[in-house]
Each structure stands twice: as C-alpha cells, then as structure tokens.
Design a protein around this motif. Structure first.
Motif, mmCIF file in Angstrom:
data_model
loop_
_atom_site.group_PDB
_atom_site.id
_atom_site.type_symbol
_atom_site.label_atom_id
_atom_site.label_comp_id
_atom_site.label_asym_id
_atom_site.label_seq_id
_atom_site.Cartn_x
_atom_site.Cartn_y
_atom_site.Cartn_z
ATOM 1 N N ALA A 121 0.850 -1.082 0.339
ATOM 2 C CA ALA A 121 -0.144 0.405 0.234
ATOM 3 C C ALA A 121 0.463 1.236 0.255
ATOM 4 O O ALA A 121 0.363 2.475 -0.172
ATOM 5 N N CYS A 122 1.879 1.211 0.198
ATOM 6 C CA CYS A 122 3.357 2.491 0.329
ATOM 7 C C CYS A 122 3.788 2.965 -0.517
ATOM 8 O O CYS A 122 4.152 2.472 -1.362
ATOM 9 N N GLY A 123 3.290 4.197 -1.327
ATOM 10 C CA GLY A 123 3.723 4.796 -2.194
ATOM 11 C C GLY A 123 4.978 5.618 -2.238
ATOM 12 O O GLY A 123 5.350 5.716 -2.877
ATOM 13 N N ARG A 144 11.721 7.747 4.463
ATOM 14 C CA ARG A 144 10.528 7.531 3.631
ATOM 15 C C ARG A 144 9.388 7.935 4.106
ATOM 16 O O ARG A 144 8.814 8.608 3.014
ATOM 17 N N CYS A 145 9.160 7.632 5.183
ATOM 18 C CA CYS A 145 7.269 7.950 5.279
ATOM 19 C C CYS A 145 6.838 9.188 5.965
ATOM 20 O O CYS A 145 7.738 9.560 6.476
ATOM 21 N N THR A 146 5.738 9.557 4.866
ATOM 22 C CA THR A 146 5.158 10.785 5.372
ATOM 23 C C THR A 146 4.242 10.723 5.702
ATOM 24 O O THR A 146 3.490 12.102 6.137
ATOM 25 N N GLY A 147 3.717 10.016 6.976
ATOM 26 C CA GLY A 147 2.529 9.568 6.867
ATOM 27 C C GLY A 147 1.638 9.968 6.486
ATOM 28 O O GLY A 147 0.371 10.130 7.001
ATOM 29 N N CYS A 148 1.527 9.558 5.432
ATOM 30 C CA CYS A 148 0.405 9.735 4.942
ATOM 31 C C CYS A 148 -0.622 9.161 4.634
ATOM 32 O O CYS A 148 -2.289 9.081 4.812
ATOM 33 N N GLY A 149 -0.953 7.852 5.948
ATOM 34 C CA GLY A 149 -1.597 6.839 6.434
ATOM 35 C C GLY A 149 -1.891 5.539 5.669
ATOM 36 O O GLY A 149 -3.146 5.144 5.763
ATOM 37 N N ALA A 150 -1.699 6.089 4.770
ATOM 38 C CA ALA A 150 -2.251 4.377 3.559
ATOM 39 C C ALA A 150 -2.371 3.664 3.720
ATOM 40 O O ALA A 150 -3.297 2.243 3.440
ATOM 41 N N CYS A 151 -0.886 3.233 4.583
ATOM 42 C CA CYS A 151 -0.728 1.645 5.280
ATOM 43 C C CYS A 151 -1.951 1.279 6.353
ATOM 44 O O CYS A 151 -1.370 0.272 6.393
ATOM 45 N N VAL A 152 -1.987 2.284 6.871
ATOM 46 C CA VAL A 152 -3.301 1.845 7.790
ATOM 47 C C VAL A 152 -4.495 1.095 7.816
ATOM 48 O O VAL A 152 -4.469 0.414 8.607
HETATM 49 S S1 SF4 Z 1 2.594 6.095 6.664
HETATM 50 FE FE1 SF4 Z 1 1.994 3.829 5.589
HETATM 51 S S2 SF4 Z 1 1.974 4.200 3.367
HETATM 52 FE FE2 SF4 Z 1 2.410 6.476 3.869
HETATM 53 S S3 SF4 Z 1 4.513 7.010 3.134
HETATM 54 FE FE3 SF4 Z 1 4.539 6.485 5.754
HETATM 55 S S4 SF4 Z 1 4.852 3.832 5.411
HETATM 56 FE FE4 SF4 Z 1 4.044 4.202 3.579
#
Ligand code: SF4
Ligand code: SF4
Ligand code: SF4
Length: 173
Positions: A121-123, A144-152
């Motif tokens: 799920a992580c772009g 690298r993680c942006t905290g976007c939440g897609a993985c949640v």
């Molecule tokens: S929050 Fe999850 S999906 Fe988003 S960049 Fe971080 S690890 Fe990847």
C-alpha cells in the motif's frame, strides 16, 4: 470486589497487546498549528473537512477536525489548509507534520504469518522487510515515510498506527 475492579484493566491491557484496541492519539489535519494554538484558532466550521477530496478528515470532539487514517490516505494536496479562513494552519510550504507510521504487536509477521499488505500500500517504498528471520518483520523507514496513512487501513490486523516523531528522531532518520 477487589478482584472484579482489577479484571477490567487486565482485560483492557491484554486487548491492547493483542491489537484489538489501540490508543489512538489525536491526529489533526496536515499543517495544523500546534494543538493549543489550533484549538484557539479553529471555530469548528468544518470547511477543511468538506474541502478534503480524500474524505480523510472528520469532525471530532467539539467539532474540531481530525485526520482519520482508517479512511485512507492524505495526498497532501493542501485543500484543507487553503479552505481555512481562521489561520489555524501553517504555510503549506512547510512540512505538513511529523507523523510517521509505526508497527504494533498485532502484526501478523510477528506471529510467523507471511504478510506484506502494508508494503504493497505504500507509495513511498517506506516499509522494508529485512531478511533477518524466517518470516521478515516490516520496518518503517522514517526518512521515507510521510505519515500519509495509506498503510493503516491496508493492514488486516490494524497493527499500524501513526505517531508524531520527536525532532531528535526525525534528525536521526
Ligand atoms: S504512512 Fe505508511 S503508506 Fe504512508 S509513507 Fe508512511 S509507511 Fe508508507
Ligand atoms: S492535504 Fe488534501 S488529502 Fe490531505 S487532509 Fe488536506 S485536503 Fe485531505
Ligand atoms: S477550516 Fe479552519 S476553522 Fe474551519 S474547522 Fe477547519 S481548521 Fe477549523
């Protein structure tokens, strides 16, 4: 009596460890000011919630907006911040937040079950599976993680949550 008073906290703790319950920190929209300043500035008008094309903002306690990663991913489009007429957001030229993903104890890999739903799920390619054991565990690459939440919402056991990192951790990443 004493035994029954102690049972509920024990059950709660066991549920937390199994990942059925999670203490979710309050997550404000990206670029939201520090909490006390945000709470002072925000009038709970909900313009930012309505502006979000991803529908990941919700009116939380007191009507104040919260980011709910269980609904999906923030794309950092900035529409929420631009919709606010009350100066509750910082400039969108700044970093949106210090949120990063973290993997909890409910992760299937920790129980020896192969799973890579979060990585898929992580772009940002921010989830690595170092081959240090027979069933590799996910490791969040904080740089690298942006905290976007897609993985949640991608995790079948809700093992992933978002947490604000300290400046020291971000500097180390
Ligand atoms: S929050 Fe999850 S999906 Fe988003 S960049 Fe971080 S690890 Fe990847
Ligand atoms: S930046 Fe865009 S996608 Fe993210 S919460 Fe704001 S409006 Fe929604
Ligand atoms: S647009 Fe601004 S004032 Fe309205 S709810 Fe969002 S942060 Fe609060």
């Amino acid at each position: 009596m004493a035994a029954s008073r102690n049972q509920a906290p024990d059950r709660h703790r066991r549920a937390l460890l199994r990942g059925r319950l999670r203490r979710t920190p309050l997550l404000r929209p990206p670029w939201a000011l520090e909490e006390s300043r945000f709470a002072s500035a925000c009038t709970a008008c909900n313009a930012c919630v309505e502006a979000c094309p991803q529908r990941v903002l919700v009116a939380g306690e007191g009507g104040l907006p919260e980011f709910d990663p269980g609904r999906g991913e923030c794309t950092f489009c900035g529409d929420c911040a631009r919709a606010c007429g009350e100066h509750a957001f910082a400039s969108i030229d700044e970093a949106p937040w210090s949120l990063r993903a973290q993997v909890g104890e409910a992760c299937l890999a920790g129980r020896g079950i192969v799973c890579s739903s979060c990585r898929d799920a992580c772009g940002e390619s921010a989830i690595a599976f170092p081959p240090t054991r027979a069933v590799p565990m996910p490791r969040i690459e904080s740089d690298r993680c942006t905290g976007c939440g897609a993985c949640v919402p991608a995790c079948p056991t809700t093992a992933i949550s978002l947490a604000a990192m300290t400046a020291e951790v971000l500097l180390e990443a």
